[in-house]
Motif scaffolding. Structure first.
Motif, PDB file in Angstrom:
ATOM      1  N   SER A  36       0.830  -1.194   0.000  1.00  0.00           N
ATOM      2  CA  SER A  36       0.000   0.000   0.000  1.00  0.00           C
ATOM      3  C   SER A  36       0.868   1.248   0.000  1.00  0.00           C
ATOM      4  CB  SER A  36      -0.923   0.004   1.227  1.00  0.00           C
ATOM      5  OG  SER A  36      -0.163  -0.005   2.418  1.00  0.00           O
ATOM      6  N   GLY A  37       0.247   2.366  -0.315  1.00  0.00           N
ATOM      7  CA  GLY A  37       0.949   3.643  -0.333  1.00  0.00           C
ATOM      8  C   GLY A  37       0.047   4.747  -0.830  1.00  0.00           C
ATOM      9  N   ILE A  38       0.590   5.959  -0.916  1.00  0.00           N
ATOM     10  CA  ILE A  38      -0.134   7.136  -1.386  1.00  0.00           C
ATOM     11  C   ILE A  38       0.704   7.825  -2.450  1.00  0.00           C
ATOM     12  CG2 ILE A  38      -1.195   9.330  -0.737  1.00  0.00           C
ATOM     13  CD1 ILE A  38      -1.381   8.293   2.111  1.00  0.00           C
ATOM     14  N   VAL A  39       0.081   8.161  -3.589  1.00  0.00           N
ATOM     15  CA  VAL A  39       0.779   8.807  -4.697  1.00  0.00           C
ATOM     16  C   VAL A  39       0.325  10.257  -4.779  1.00  0.00           C
ATOM     17  CG1 VAL A  39       1.276   8.747  -7.160  1.00  0.00           C
ATOM     18  CG2 VAL A  39       0.902   6.612  -5.920  1.00  0.00           C
ATOM     19  N   THR A  40       1.303  11.191  -4.746  1.00  0.00           N
ATOM     20  CA  THR A  40       0.975  12.614  -4.814  1.00  0.00           C
ATOM     21  C   THR A  40       1.892  13.328  -5.788  1.00  0.00           C
ATOM     22  OG1 THR A  40       2.471  13.210  -3.003  1.00  0.00           O
ATOM     23  CG2 THR A  40       0.221  12.581  -2.401  1.00  0.00           C
ATOM     24  N   ASP A  41       1.480  14.523  -6.178  1.00  0.00           N
ATOM     25  CA  ASP A  41       2.283  15.392  -7.030  1.00  0.00           C
ATOM     26  C   ASP A  41       3.442  15.958  -6.219  1.00  0.00           C
ATOM     27  OD1 ASP A  41       2.971  18.212  -8.125  1.00  0.00           O
ATOM     28  OD2 ASP A  41       1.847  17.301  -9.771  1.00  0.00           O
ATOM     29  N   SER A  42       4.644  15.908  -6.778  1.00  0.00           N
ATOM     30  CA  SER A  42       5.833  16.332  -6.031  1.00  0.00           C
ATOM     31  C   SER A  42       5.843  17.824  -5.746  1.00  0.00           C
ATOM     32  CB  SER A  42       7.093  15.944  -6.806  1.00  0.00           C
ATOM     33  OG  SER A  42       7.129  16.595  -8.067  1.00  0.00           O
ATOM     34  N   THR A  43       5.107  18.611  -6.537  1.00  0.00           N
ATOM     35  CA  THR A  43       5.105  20.067  -6.346  1.00  0.00           C
ATOM     36  C   THR A  43       3.921  20.532  -5.507  1.00  0.00           C
ATOM     37  OG1 THR A  43       6.178  20.353  -8.489  1.00  0.00           O
ATOM     38  CG2 THR A  43       5.103  22.288  -7.528  1.00  0.00           C
ATOM     39  N   SER A  44       2.722  20.150  -5.902  1.00  0.00           N
ATOM     40  CA  SER A  44       1.537  20.644  -5.204  1.00  0.00           C
ATOM     41  C   SER A  44       1.150  19.796  -4.011  1.00  0.00           C
ATOM     42  CB  SER A  44       0.354  20.695  -6.178  1.00  0.00           C
ATOM     43  OG  SER A  44      -0.007  19.383  -6.596  1.00  0.00           O
ATOM     44  N   ARG A  45       1.703  18.570  -3.924  1.00  0.00           N
ATOM     45  CA  ARG A  45       1.365  17.601  -2.889  1.00  0.00           C
ATOM     46  C   ARG A  45      -0.106  17.166  -2.963  1.00  0.00           C
ATOM     47  NH1 ARG A  45       6.238  17.926  -2.696  1.00  0.00           N
ATOM     48  NH2 ARG A  45       7.533  17.569  -0.841  1.00  0.00           N
ATOM     49  N   GLY A  72      -5.512   9.244  -3.756  1.00  0.00           N
ATOM     50  CA  GLY A  72      -4.180   8.827  -4.165  1.00  0.00           C
ATOM     51  C   GLY A  72      -3.728   7.533  -3.536  1.00  0.00           C
ATOM     52  N   VAL A  73      -4.608   6.851  -2.806  1.00  0.00           N
ATOM     53  CA  VAL A  73      -4.242   5.634  -2.080  1.00  0.00           C
ATOM     54  C   VAL A  73      -4.353   4.423  -2.996  1.00  0.00           C
ATOM     55  CG1 VAL A  73      -4.863   4.136  -0.144  1.00  0.00           C
ATOM     56  CG2 VAL A  73      -4.986   6.622   0.112  1.00  0.00           C
ATOM     57  N   PHE A  74      -3.381   3.507  -2.880  1.00  0.00           N
ATOM     58  CA  PHE A  74      -3.468   2.233  -3.585  1.00  0.00           C
ATOM     59  C   PHE A  74      -3.199   1.102  -2.605  1.00  0.00           C
ATOM     60  CE2 PHE A  74       1.029   3.301  -3.861  1.00  0.00           C
ATOM     61  CZ  PHE A  74       1.671   2.106  -3.595  1.00  0.00           C
ATOM     62  N   LYS A  75      -3.837  -0.029  -2.849  1.00  0.00           N
ATOM     63  CA  LYS A  75      -3.649  -1.227  -2.046  1.00  0.00           C
ATOM     64  C   LYS A  75      -3.702  -2.442  -2.961  1.00  0.00           C
ATOM     65  CE  LYS A  75      -5.798   0.585   2.191  1.00  0.00           C
ATOM     66  NZ  LYS A  75      -6.885   0.392   3.188  1.00  0.00           N
ATOM     67  N   SER A  76      -2.873  -3.415  -2.667  1.00  0.00           N
ATOM     68  CA  SER A  76      -2.888  -4.660  -3.423  1.00  0.00           C
ATOM     69  C   SER A  76      -2.489  -5.800  -2.496  1.00  0.00           C
ATOM     70  CB  SER A  76      -1.924  -4.605  -4.614  1.00  0.00           C
ATOM     71  OG  SER A  76      -1.956  -5.822  -5.327  1.00  0.00           O
ATOM     72  N   PRO A 104       8.945 -13.175   5.046  1.00  0.00           N
ATOM     73  CA  PRO A 104       7.968 -13.897   5.884  1.00  0.00           C
ATOM     74  C   PRO A 104       7.789 -13.208   7.235  1.00  0.00           C
ATOM     75  CG  PRO A 104       9.547 -15.408   4.905  1.00  0.00           C
ATOM     76  CD  PRO A 104      10.077 -14.026   4.649  1.00  0.00           C
ATOM     77  N   ASN A 105       6.671 -13.490   7.851  1.00  0.00           N
ATOM     78  CA  ASN A 105       6.354 -12.971   9.186  1.00  0.00           C
ATOM     79  C   ASN A 105       6.280 -11.446   9.224  1.00  0.00           C
ATOM     80  OD1 ASN A 105       6.435 -15.668  10.197  1.00  0.00           O
ATOM     81  ND2 ASN A 105       8.665 -15.515  10.386  1.00  0.00           N
ATOM     82  N   THR A 106       5.898 -10.841   8.072  1.00  0.00           N
ATOM     83  CA  THR A 106       5.679  -9.398   8.034  1.00  0.00           C
ATOM     84  C   THR A 106       4.276  -9.147   7.473  1.00  0.00           C
ATOM     85  OG1 THR A 106       6.576  -9.185   5.805  1.00  0.00           O
ATOM     86  CG2 THR A 106       8.116  -8.921   7.652  1.00  0.00           C
ATOM     87  N   PRO A 107       3.629  -8.033   7.854  1.00  0.00           N
ATOM     88  CA  PRO A 107       2.269  -7.765   7.355  1.00  0.00           C
ATOM     89  C   PRO A 107       2.223  -7.353   5.901  1.00  0.00           C
ATOM     90  CG  PRO A 107       3.051  -5.931   8.671  1.00  0.00           C
ATOM     91  CD  PRO A 107       4.092  -7.011   8.800  1.00  0.00           C
ATOM     92  N   GLY A 108       3.358  -7.047   5.296  1.00  0.00           N
ATOM     93  CA  GLY A 108       3.373  -6.587   3.922  1.00  0.00           C
ATOM     94  C   GLY A 108       4.421  -5.501   3.734  1.00  0.00           C
ATOM     95  N   PHE A 109       4.118  -4.540   2.876  1.00  0.00           N
ATOM     96  CA  PHE A 109       5.062  -3.459   2.618  1.00  0.00           C
ATOM     97  C   PHE A 109       4.290  -2.159   2.458  1.00  0.00           C
ATOM     98  CE2 PHE A 109       8.299  -0.896   0.747  1.00  0.00           C
ATOM     99  CZ  PHE A 109       9.519  -1.456   1.155  1.00  0.00           C
ATOM    100  N   GLU A 110       4.608  -1.186   3.309  1.00  0.00           N
ATOM    101  CA  GLU A 110       3.982   0.124   3.278  1.00  0.00           C
ATOM    102  C   GLU A 110       4.969   1.135   2.708  1.00  0.00           C
ATOM    103  OE1 GLU A 110       2.009   3.304   3.155  1.00  0.00           O
ATOM    104  OE2 GLU A 110       0.919   1.563   3.940  1.00  0.00           O
ATOM    105  N   PHE A 111       4.627   1.711   1.533  1.00  0.00           N
ATOM    106  CA  PHE A 111       5.516   2.655   0.871  1.00  0.00           C
ATOM    107  C   PHE A 111       5.404   4.068   1.425  1.00  0.00           C
ATOM    108  CE2 PHE A 111       5.590  -0.733  -2.227  1.00  0.00           C
ATOM    109  CZ  PHE A 111       6.866  -0.663  -2.750  1.00  0.00           C
ATOM    110  N   GLY A 112       4.293   4.345   2.126  1.00  0.00           N
ATOM    111  CA  GLY A 112       4.089   5.713   2.575  1.00  0.00           C
ATOM    112  C   GLY A 112       3.731   6.601   1.390  1.00  0.00           C
TER     113      GLY A 112
END
Length: 816
Positions: A36-45, A72-76, A104-112
């Motif tokens: 999961s993570g959030i995608v934003t514009d680098s200038t305007s946020r 801007g949120v994505f999850k897979s 293994p033994n982790t909930p996944g990967f959070e990109f922020g």
């Protein structure tokens, strides 16, 4: 603190697992991992919606594909342990690839938060991988992204629905889904008083440019009202996500003119959207009637009729939506929608009657003038509460609808310019309605893959119709006298209470199961005040639904669904006011109507590739009991009376296809086709009728150099049987050309409909042992319109707050 489930919930989960997955060993299923993570514009946020998120394996093959939402949120959750690449792309931004590893033994990967940089200087070289297709497949529905269709510029919602998959909009504006017109049309998931009054008129009051997408829901779940035998259409409107954004559109043409204004203001915690629609269109129709009556199988007489209608219909509507988010856990929303307009049905009729030998018995002309003003308002108030546990949410909503509608006609009958009869019918209808609804979603697992949904709803509806009829006598045709037996006050009350529950399960193996049930109680009371007659009735309906979904791979999936639906009669079906403005074709309501019940099963296969190829096919079967049908009877003078009755049943089964094919860069073709068999029967009337029906439409668009684009749309529907006859085939087509001026945010669109034939013809045949009626209707369609559209800011995104959707009435266009 670890979340603790109640002991009863553990028992419930154990029972459901035994019932639905007894053959699946969950211990052998790899543990799911969420990325999961959030995608934003680098200038305007600002959040970037619709960005394409691809997860690649070490060989750079796509193993999962998703998109960012409005925030801007994505999850897979479609991958296991290992090393992968996250590929992010969207038109106008530099592509970004990020390697990551899931252990293994982790909930996944959070990109922020992931920032994408603008690539404005290289826009011409960007591949449009983040652009949504014109038609998309989602579990339980097909989505038509109307904002991508250039031919919708300057049109109305009727033009948009005409191009949506599975739907058909005929030349008169009637919307059907797989041959059934009993469907619910929602706006942003909520009930609309305009749509309940008359869907055809309401669609013409909504500009196409305000529509983001159309959700075609063929098998509604228990969360939806049980009403709507054919399915549900949910129209999603655009919403601003910049600080200030909007659109001004001016439309001019030979049949219609419009001014459309949309503006949105977005602040940190506030989102305000407002629209205004001013529209005038001309509706011209020519109808010819040829009716032959029979006595013991032999022809006994004939009636010929020619009717011309030419009416201008000015109307307007406005909408104001306010959303306030004080914190990440709460959302308040308020909206108000109002409308007013005039929908006259003036006509000039020429009538002739003959005996069995062809001798002219009578001829006369009938001039009818009508006044049909209407006005109304919808008020919505909602609250959404999100809890700490992911996916746990509570919705509380209230709605009030108020509408007034008049339908007054004056009919003048003349013989050789001499007035022989006059009739006046004044009908005033008022509708008041309150709705209260609450929904609760409780996750049954921390990943939110399994969930329990609960809800309750109450609709309190009161409608009154006051109608006064006066007519002349044979000796003084200019003098009107009240007709007491045809004048009355019809007061109708309908209260509906409902509760539902639904269980949703989803596993990383690709399987998903939704099972639910809804119970609805309907309490009816009707009174004809002056006659002193009344009726009461109570109905209880149990409405189950179930869906089994299997994702074969990221591009292929299968769905099997079952649903039961009901259809309650509307006030216009029940109103006993006799509409005899056309003395040869009389319409009258039936206060004794009961709801109809529908059982439907559907099997769907969907394919969607990264190359923008899309294919969807569905097999369906539907049976309707206690069907509400229009029944036509004939009197001794050859005049026909049409009323709704519960005297039939019908079965339909068939297959439909939807596809999108990219032929060349910039050139795409979308097409929808359906083939079905219908069988109607009525033991009470000793009628049966059956036959095949099919239809196909093609939508081809081509992006050219210098920001030009062109488009063609064509729709053909073959003959379709009804209970007492059939409707003939018809063909609709249009051409569009568009020029965009990006620096000015201006677009100019030219659209022409039916340029090579002025009228679209459709024939309707109604027959019984006593008569055969042939109606030939011609609708003026040849038109050209020019649309100028100027945008400031960016109009993207649809509302995410849940609103009330009173999809519980069978629509019927009123005649008074």
């Amino acid at each position: 603190m670890k979340y603790q489930y109640p002991r009863q919930l553990h028992k419930l989960l154990f029972f459901i697992n035994l019932l639905f997955i007894s053959n699946v060993s969950l211990s052998q299923t790899p543990a799911p991992f969420q990325v999961s993570g959030i995608v934003t514009d680098s200038t305007s946020r600002k959040a970037i919606e619709f960005a394409t998120i691809s997860i690649l394996d070490n060989e750079k093959k796509v193993i999962a594909l998703t998109y960012t939402d409005e925030s801007g949120v994505f999850k897979s959750s479609d991958i296991t342990t290992g090393s992968f690449f996250l590929n992010l792309s969207f038109v106008g931004y530099r592509q970004k690839v990020i390697p990551f590893t899931i252990k293994p033994n982790t909930p996944g990967f959070e990109f922020g938060t992931i920032l994408l940089s603008s690539e404005v200087n290289q826009l011409n070289a960007v591949t449009v991988t983040g652009s949504r297709q014109l038609v998309e497949q989602q579990p339980g529905m097909l989505i038509y992204n109307a904002e991508k269709d250039i031919s919708n510029q300057g049109g109305t919602a009727a033009d948009v629905l005409r191009k949506a998959p599975i739907l058909n909009v005929d030349a008169s504006g009637k919307v059907t889904m797989r041959g059934n017109s009993n469907l619910r049309i929602l706006i942003n998931g909520k009930y609309s008083g305009q749509m309940a009054r008359s869907p055809g008129d309401a669609l013409n009051m909504m500009p196409a440019g305000s529509i983001k997408s159309v959700e075609v829901i063929t098998s509604p779940s228990a969360r939806y009202d049980a009403e709507g035998a054919a399915g549900v259409i949910n129209i999603i409107t655009k919403k601003g996500n910049q600080s200030t954004s909007g659109t001004i559109e001016i439309v001019g043409g030979n049949l219609e003119q419009a001014i459309n204004l949309r503006i949105a203001v977005n602040r940190d915690k506030w989102n305000i959207t407002s629209t205004l629609h001013l529209h005038r269109f001309r509706e011209r129709e020519i109808a010819d009637l040829d009716r032959v009556t029979y006595d013991n199988g032999a022809a006994s007489g004939r009636i010929l009729q020619n009717v011309v209608k030419d009416n201008a219909k000015p109307h307007s509507s406005g909408d104001f939506q306010l959303e306030y988010t004080p914190d990440s856990a709460s959302i308040f929303n308020f909206s108000v929608n109002g409308w007013l307009g005039s929908w006259p049905q003036n006509s000039e009729q020429f009538n002739q009657s003959f005996n069995v030998n062809g001798t002219l018995l009578n001829k006369y002309t009938q001039s009818v003038t009508t006044k049909a003003p209407n006005r109304g308002i919808d008020l919505n108030l909602g609250y959404t509460r999100k809890f700490r546990k992911p996916g746990e949410e509570l919705y509380i909503m209230a709605q009030h609808n108020s509408a007034s509608e008049d339908y007054n006609y004056n009919a003048f009958r003349r013989d050789e310019e001499l007035l022989t009869y006059r009739e006046r019918n004044y009908n005033r209808t008022k509708n008041r309605e309150w709705t209260f609804q609450t929904d609760y979603i409780m996750p049954l697992s921390y990943s939110s893959k399994h969930a329990l949904e609960l809800g309750a709803k109450a609709i309190l509806r009161n409608v009154s119709s006051i109608y006064d009829v006066a007519a002349s006598s044979g000796y003084q045709p200019e003098l009107l006298e009240p007709i007491s037996e045809r004048s009355d006050i019809f007061d109708y009350r309908q209260d509906v209470t409902a509760a539902y529950t639904q269980l949703k399960f989803k596993w990383s193996s690709g399987w998903a199961i939704h099972v639910g049930a809804r119970v609805e109680g309907t309490f009816l009371e009707g009174n004809q005040i002056r006659l002193g007659t009344n009726f009461t009735n109570t109905f209880w309906n149990f409405v189950p639904s179930a869906t089994i979904f299997k994702r074969l791979n990221p591009n292929n999936n299968l769905t099997l669904s079952y649903t039961k639906r009901i259809s309650r009669p509307s006030i216009w079906d029940l109103n006993p006011n006799r509409d005899s403005q056309d003395p040869q074709n009389i319409f009258i309501g039936n206060p004794d109507l009961r709801p109809e019940e529908v059982n439907q099963v559907e099997f769907t296969y969907a394919l969607q590739t990264d190359a923008e190829f899309f294919f969807n096919t569905s097999l369906f079967a539907r049976r309707t009991n206690n069907s509400i049908e229009s029944i036509v009877t004939i009197d001794n003078a050859g005049a026909a009376t049409t009323t709704k009755q519960n005297l039939a049943s019908n079965e339909q089964y068939g297959i439909n296809f939807s596809t999108a094919i990219p032929l060349l860069p910039g050139w795409k073709i979308n097409s929808n086709a359906n083939v079905r068999h219908a069988r109607f029967s009525s033991g009470a009337l000793n009628i049966s009728n059956n036959g095949m029906a099919w239809g196909v439409n093609v939508n081809s668009s081509w992006k050219l150099a210098n920001n030009y684009s062109v488009q063609f749309y064509g729709d053909y529907d073959a003959r379709e049987v009804t209970l007492q006859g059939y409707q003939s085939e018809w063909f609709y087509y249009s051409f569009s050309a568009k020029k965009e001026i990006p620096s000015k945010k201006l677009s100019i669109t030219l659209t022409t409909v039916s340029p090579f034939s002025s009228y679209i013809s459709q024939q309707e045949v109604v027959r019984s042992a006593d008569f055969t009626s042939t109606f030939r209707n011609q609708y003026l369609q040849r038109s050209v319109r020019l649309s100028l559209n100027w945008e400031f800011g960016n109009m993207l995104g649809g509302g995410k707050s849940r609103k009330i959707n009173n999809d519980d009435l069978k629509n019927a266009k009123p005649n008074g």
